[in-house]
Design a protein around this motif. Structure first.
Motif, mmCIF file in Angstrom:
data_model
loop_
_atom_site.group_PDB
_atom_site.id
_atom_site.type_symbol
_atom_site.label_atom_id
_atom_site.label_comp_id
_atom_site.label_asym_id
_atom_site.label_seq_id
_atom_site.Cartn_x
_atom_site.Cartn_y
_atom_site.Cartn_z
ATOM 1 N N GLN A 82 -25.717 -32.189 -13.281
ATOM 2 C CA GLN A 82 -26.603 -31.197 -13.897
ATOM 3 C C GLN A 82 -25.806 -30.136 -14.673
ATOM 4 O O GLN A 82 -26.363 -29.124 -15.086
ATOM 5 N N ASP A 83 -24.523 -30.360 -14.850
ATOM 6 C CA ASP A 83 -23.645 -29.465 -15.606
ATOM 7 C C ASP A 83 -23.611 -28.037 -15.063
ATOM 8 O O ASP A 83 -23.576 -27.068 -15.817
ATOM 9 N N LEU A 84 -23.625 -27.901 -13.733
ATOM 10 C CA LEU A 84 -23.502 -26.587 -13.108
ATOM 11 C C LEU A 84 -22.029 -26.238 -12.941
ATOM 12 O O LEU A 84 -21.179 -27.117 -12.833
ATOM 13 N N SER A 85 -21.727 -24.957 -12.904
ATOM 14 C CA SER A 85 -20.353 -24.519 -12.673
ATOM 15 C C SER A 85 -19.972 -24.765 -11.215
ATOM 16 O O SER A 85 -20.847 -24.938 -10.354
ATOM 17 N N LEU A 86 -18.673 -24.744 -10.938
ATOM 18 C CA LEU A 86 -18.210 -24.922 -9.562
ATOM 19 C C LEU A 86 -18.787 -23.834 -8.654
ATOM 20 O O LEU A 86 -19.178 -24.097 -7.518
ATOM 21 N N ARG A 87 -18.854 -22.616 -9.159
ATOM 22 C CA ARG A 87 -19.395 -21.499 -8.384
ATOM 23 C C ARG A 87 -20.880 -21.723 -8.066
ATOM 24 O O ARG A 87 -21.331 -21.482 -6.955
ATOM 25 N N ASP A 88 -21.632 -22.212 -9.052
ATOM 26 C CA ASP A 88 -23.061 -22.469 -8.826
ATOM 27 C C ASP A 88 -23.265 -23.622 -7.841
ATOM 28 O O ASP A 88 -24.165 -23.577 -7.000
ATOM 29 N N ARG A 92 -25.005 -23.494 -3.812
ATOM 30 C CA ARG A 92 -26.160 -24.308 -3.412
ATOM 31 C C ARG A 92 -25.876 -25.185 -2.195
ATOM 32 O O ARG A 92 -26.764 -25.856 -1.699
ATOM 33 N N LEU A 93 -24.637 -25.188 -1.733
ATOM 34 C CA LEU A 93 -24.257 -26.028 -0.595
ATOM 35 C C LEU A 93 -24.183 -25.206 0.681
ATOM 36 O O LEU A 93 -23.876 -24.014 0.644
ATOM 37 N N ALA A 108 -13.175 -23.626 -4.876
ATOM 38 C CA ALA A 108 -11.944 -24.420 -4.778
ATOM 39 C C ALA A 108 -12.166 -25.661 -3.920
ATOM 40 O O ALA A 108 -11.642 -26.738 -4.214
ATOM 41 N N THR A 109 -12.969 -25.529 -2.866
ATOM 42 C CA THR A 109 -13.289 -26.685 -2.021
ATOM 43 C C THR A 109 -14.096 -27.701 -2.808
ATOM 44 O O THR A 109 -13.862 -28.912 -2.723
#
Length: 128
Positions: A82-88, A92-93, A108-109
């Protein structure tokens, strides 16, 4: 390098003990201390690696507890599409086990999970 330090006005100054005084970067004292600090760094590194090896031989795990699992990886891959950033993605996790249960993994994880997954896919033999 000593000339660059001297040009920048950087020197070595001992405030207490027998060596109390200012020393120029090109002086013998500066060179000796630089060599000793390099040796000390190597000594600490070697001792740390020996400790890690000793711990591994006793069955201990080095590093933090794993907070990822197959379900989290599946969600990471879905969210990456969905082309989300790593931060986004990380926001959500949810971590489902251990001390960090209920928290979010770091970006980073998430990046590490994606890199490991992509490396495993690239290393897998092609079928077909």
């Amino acid at each position: 390098m000593a000339e660059q330090l001297r040009a920048a006005g950087i020197g070595l100054e001992f405030l207490t003990r027998e060596l109390q005084d200012s020393h120029a970067p090109s002086g013998v004292m500066f060179a000796v201390l630089a060599a000793l600090s390099g040796m000390e760094r190597e000594y600490i590194r070697d001792r740390t690696l020996e400790g890690h090896e000793s711990a591994r031989s006793r069955g201990k795990t080095i590093g933090g507890a794993a907070v990822t699992d197959a379900a989290m990886l599946s969600m990471v891959l879905h969210l990456r599409d969905q082309d989300l950033s790593l931060r986004d993605i990380a926001a959500r996790l949810l971590i489902t086990k251990g001390k960090k249960k209920g928290g979010h993994p770091s970006p980073a994880t998430v990046l590490r999970m994606l890199r490991e997954h992509d490396a495993n896919v690239a290393a897998a033999p092609a079928t077909g």
